[in-house]
Write an enzyme that holds these catalytic residues in place. Structure first.
Site, PDB file in Angstrom:
ATOM      1  N   CYS A   1       0.835  -1.206   0.000  1.00 48.68           N
ATOM      2  CA  CYS A   1       0.000   0.000   0.000  1.00 48.68           C
ATOM      3  C   CYS A   1       0.872   1.258   0.000  1.00 48.68           C
ATOM      4  O   CYS A   1       2.042   1.233   0.408  1.00 48.68           O
ATOM      5  CB  CYS A   1      -0.886   0.040   1.239  1.00 48.68           C
ATOM      6  SG  CYS A   1      -2.110  -1.268   1.315  1.00 48.68           S
TER       7      CYS A   1
ATOM      8  N   GLU B   1       0.753   3.832   1.937  1.00 52.05           N
ATOM      9  CA  GLU B   1       1.160   4.271   3.273  1.00 52.05           C
ATOM     10  C   GLU B   1       2.442   3.572   3.714  1.00 52.05           C
ATOM     11  O   GLU B   1       3.375   4.186   4.216  1.00 52.05           O
ATOM     12  CB  GLU B   1       0.056   3.950   4.301  1.00 52.05           C
ATOM     13  CG  GLU B   1      -1.256   4.656   4.057  1.00 52.05           C
ATOM     14  CD  GLU B   1      -2.205   3.886   3.167  1.00 52.05           C
ATOM     15  OE1 GLU B   1      -1.753   3.235   2.186  1.00 52.05           O
ATOM     16  OE2 GLU B   1      -3.412   3.930   3.436  1.00 52.05           O
TER      17      GLU B   1
ATOM     18  N   CYS C   1      -5.789   0.433   5.333  1.00 52.09           N
ATOM     19  CA  CYS C   1      -6.148  -0.946   5.693  1.00 52.09           C
ATOM     20  C   CYS C   1      -5.582  -1.280   7.076  1.00 52.09           C
ATOM     21  O   CYS C   1      -4.752  -0.553   7.636  1.00 52.09           O
ATOM     22  CB  CYS C   1      -5.622  -1.915   4.629  1.00 52.09           C
ATOM     23  SG  CYS C   1      -3.841  -2.208   4.722  1.00 52.09           S
TER      24      CYS C   1
HETATM   25  N1  THU Z   1      -4.459   0.673  -1.182  1.00 53.44           N
HETATM   26  C1  THU Z   1      -3.528   1.519  -0.645  1.00 53.44           C
HETATM   27  O1  THU Z   1      -2.431   1.665  -1.191  1.00 53.44           O
HETATM   28  N2  THU Z   1      -3.849   2.181   0.490  1.00 53.44           N
HETATM   29  C2  THU Z   1      -5.085   2.192   1.057  1.00 53.44           C
HETATM   30  O2  THU Z   1      -5.293   2.851   2.055  1.00 53.44           O
HETATM   31  C3  THU Z   1      -6.156   1.400   0.452  1.00 53.44           C
HETATM   32  C4  THU Z   1      -5.731   0.398  -0.553  1.00 53.44           C
HETATM   33  C5  THU Z   1      -4.160   0.013  -2.470  1.00 53.44           C
HETATM   34  C6  THU Z   1      -3.876  -1.448  -2.410  1.00 53.44           C
HETATM   35  C7  THU Z   1      -4.237  -1.866  -3.830  1.00 53.44           C
HETATM   36  O3  THU Z   1      -3.142  -1.606  -4.679  1.00 53.44           O
HETATM   37  C8  THU Z   1      -5.348  -0.930  -4.231  1.00 53.44           C
HETATM   38  O4  THU Z   1      -5.263   0.177  -3.324  1.00 53.44           O
HETATM   39  C9  THU Z   1      -6.733  -1.533  -4.163  1.00 53.44           C
HETATM   40  O5  THU Z   1      -6.999  -2.067  -2.920  1.00 53.44           O
END
Ligand code: THU
Length: 138
Positions: free
Chosen positions: A54, A56, A88
């Site tokens: 992610c 973050e 998440c």
């Molecule tokens: N994702 C993030 O990078 N941060 C979040 O807070 C929510 C989800 C990304 C993971 C994945 O690549 C895409 O968003 C869909 O879930």
């Protein structure tokens, strides 16, 4: 000096570098460090899906790798969502290792409509962290 609204702008810009061919969901994160610098990150997906990182955690790992340890705010931009998407569970745990409970957290698709909250609200009852901060034995 970066204020928190320009921090959101940095997160939006970071989302432009998103590698998200599977979800097509771009995310950018920008962390405000205690020394006033800003470190950004984006989501990096993987064809195994489960190994996706992610935005973050990508930003935080970069910041730690650069020697930063103290952080006061994070902005998370999700330009492809009509509603604010919060970090998440895995990211909440990892952020809580370094972010103090009072750290500012904002997330959403624009600075004007984003949710403004704190680390403590996102990750409450973090008793182990509190004990560690107070230098108590676990
Ligand atoms: N994702 C993030 O990078 N941060 C979040 O807070 C929510 C989800 C990304 C993971 C994945 O690549 C895409 O968003 C869909 O879930």
């Amino acid at each position: 000096m970066t204020d928190e609204s320009s921090l959101f702008g940095a997160a939006l810009k970071a989302a432009e570098n998103s590698y998200s061919p599977y979800s097509k969901f771009r995310v950018g994160a920008a962390i405000l460090c205690a020394d006033g610098s800003v470190v950004t990150g984006t989501n990096v997906e993987n064809r195994s899906f489960g190994l996706t990182i992610c935005a973050e955690r990508s930003a935080l790992v970069k910041a730690i790798s650069q020697g930063k340890r103290d952080f006061s705010a994070i902005a998370i931009a999700t330009p492809d969502a009509a509603y604010p998407v919060s970090p998440c569970g895995a990211c909440r745990q990892v952020l809580s290792e370094f972010f103090p409970p009072e750290a500012s957290v904002r997330f959403g698709n624009s600075e004007t409509s984003c949710v403004k909250t704190t680390m403590a609200s996102l990750f409450p009852f973090d008793a182990l962290h509190e004990l560690a901060r107070e230098g108590k034995e676990l």
